[in-house]
Structure formats: C-alpha cells, structure tokens
Motif scaffolding. Structure first.
Motif, PDB file in Angstrom:
ATOM      1  N   ALA A 166      47.639  47.576  34.869  1.00  0.00           N
ATOM      2  CA  ALA A 166      48.185  46.700  33.834  1.00  0.00           C
ATOM      3  C   ALA A 166      47.183  46.466  32.711  1.00  0.00           C
ATOM      4  CB  ALA A 166      48.598  45.378  34.457  1.00  0.00           C
ATOM      5  N   ASP A 169      47.131  49.504  30.533  1.00  0.00           N
ATOM      6  CA  ASP A 169      48.351  49.607  29.723  1.00  0.00           C
ATOM      7  C   ASP A 169      48.386  48.553  28.623  1.00  0.00           C
ATOM      8  OD1 ASP A 169      49.159  51.755  31.175  1.00  0.00           O
ATOM      9  OD2 ASP A 169      50.745  50.732  32.283  1.00  0.00           O
ATOM     10  N   TYR A 214      51.457  43.933  38.634  1.00  0.00           N
ATOM     11  CA  TYR A 214      51.430  44.661  37.354  1.00  0.00           C
ATOM     12  C   TYR A 214      52.108  43.841  36.259  1.00  0.00           C
ATOM     13  CZ  TYR A 214      52.375  48.152  33.785  1.00  0.00           C
ATOM     14  OH  TYR A 214      52.451  48.816  32.586  1.00  0.00           O
ATOM     15  N   THR A 217      50.105  40.560  35.439  1.00  0.00           N
ATOM     16  CA  THR A 217      48.825  40.850  34.785  1.00  0.00           C
ATOM     17  C   THR A 217      49.037  41.374  33.372  1.00  0.00           C
ATOM     18  OG1 THR A 217      47.872  41.394  36.946  1.00  0.00           O
ATOM     19  CG2 THR A 217      46.648  42.083  35.002  1.00  0.00           C
ATOM     20  N   LEU A 218      50.014  42.245  33.187  1.00  0.00           N
ATOM     21  CA  LEU A 218      50.300  42.772  31.855  1.00  0.00           C
ATOM     22  C   LEU A 218      50.686  41.639  30.904  1.00  0.00           C
ATOM     23  CD1 LEU A 218      50.601  45.380  30.140  1.00  0.00           C
ATOM     24  CD2 LEU A 218      53.012  45.400  30.808  1.00  0.00           C
TER      25      LEU A 218
END
Length: 229
Positions: A166, A169, A214, A217-218
């Motif tokens: 994450a 990204d 994910y 966190t993203l």
C-alpha cells in the motif's frame, strides 16, 4: 463456509486524555476474555492472551525512556485491567483509517514523516536540525476466527507485506518507518475446537487480512500526504 460468520470483529473506541496540559486522543479495544494476540508492541508484545489493546498518541519528539511503563499507566487510567497490548505514536490517532471484510477489521494510524527502506544503506550524512518529524504506522487487526500460533505469526507477516504494498502504491517511497508496530488479535481456540492453521495472503483469513490492511494503509498514507503537503 466460514465457521464464525455471525460475530462482528472488535471495533475501537476513540477517547481523549489530558496529559501535561495537552489533549491527546487514543484508541481503545476492549476485547474481553478469550482473545489471543501476536504483536510487536512495546507493551504486551509477543504471543499470548490479551484483554485489550491501546494505541495512544504522544507528542512529537517524545522524550520518555520508559514507554512500556508509560503505556501501563495510560491503560490503568483508562480502566483497562489484566494483560493487554500497548502501542504509541505521534501520528494523529483521531485520523485513523479502517477497513472491514467478513470477520476481519483493520485499523491503521499513519505518520510518514520519518520513513525509509528496511534495508536502507547508511548515508553517512549528519542529522538535520529542525522540528521533530512524526513517523509511525501502527496496524491493529481483529479476526473473529481462532488462529494457531503459527497462523498468528503468519498474519503479522501478511499484514506487513500488505502495508508495504500500500505504501508503494501511494508513492510513499518507503517500506515503513523505524517505529512501526503491528498487532493481530484473534479468538482463542476452544478446547478441542477447530483452529485456522494458516494466515498467508492466499489463505481464507490471510487474504482478508491482506486486503483490509492494504485498503486501510493506502487510505492512511494518502490522507497523511494530503494533510502534510
């Protein structure tokens, strides 16, 4: 078919404490009996039965050298008794991000001011003076299924892999911060009952852990970037 679909994963309570003339938020999970945790936290880390989790915000430039004792004091003041897990961060706890999926709930508090790569080569450059930077990503995951000891450890690894994915990204140019902590809480197995032996990213529960970590966190990384620009 899931064995434990009817039980909602534990959600945290956001509270505020007064400390040193400052109002500081904290997240409290009141787990109750019958829960086990695997954690890297400074207080209550390792594997074992735990009745609560505390993620406490502290001021930037935290100076105390006894964080475990400090967290124990905060837990006592919050009415938390028995064994538990205590984490701390200078990130803004009230801006936590979370994600839930089919018996798994992940809550993340994100600060990326002090970030880097886990195996980063020393630069040899002296530290630059200036205001203290906030850098900690704390991840707390609640799972309704009973996990074996190996699966709990596996879940920590899965969560860490998903966190790094994450962050990359989000364009955060790091694998985390030096003070990141993770805590996975799962139901204790009943005597003679079934237990989940795996929590890797392609297992049933590990996949849910990966996806929720994910997503949370993203969202946290993007929120931090937006408010730090």
């Amino acid at each position: 078919m899931d064995v434990f679909p009817e039980v909602a994963p534990c959600a945290p309570e956001l509270t505020v404490r007064e400390e040193g003339g400052t109002s500081l938020p904290q997240l409290v999970w009141r787990l109750g009996p019958g829960q086990r945790a695997c954690s890297s936290a400074v207080l209550g880390g390792g594997l074992g039965e735990r009745g609560w989790v505390l993620n406490a915000q502290v001021p930037p430039g935290y100076r105390r050298t006894d964080p475990a004792a400090h967290l124990a004091e905060l837990a006592l003041a919050a009415g938390l008794e028995g064994a538990g897990v205590g984490l701390m961060t200078a990130a803004r706890v009230a801006r936590f991000t979370d994600c839930e999926e089919a018996g798994v709930r992940t809550v993340v508090t994100t600060g990326l001011g002090v970030r880097g790569w886990a195996a980063e080569r020393p630069s040899g450059l002296p530290a630059q003076p200036g205001p203290p930077s906030v850098g900690t990503v704390n991840t707390v995951i609640a799972v309704v299924a009973p996990l074996s000891d190996a699966a709990l450890v596996n879940a920590v690894a899965t969560a860490t892999e998903a966190k790094v994915q994450a962050l990359l990204d989000a364009g955060a140019d790091c694998s985390g911060t030096p003070s990141d902590a993770v805590c996975v809480v799962a139901r204790a197995p009943a005597a003679g009952g079934a237990v989940e032996p795996f929590a890797g990213p392609r297992s049933r529960w590990g996949a849910r852990i990966a996806r929720t970590v994910y997503a949370a966190t993203l969202a946290g990384a993007r929120e931090w970037q937006l408010n730090s620009a």
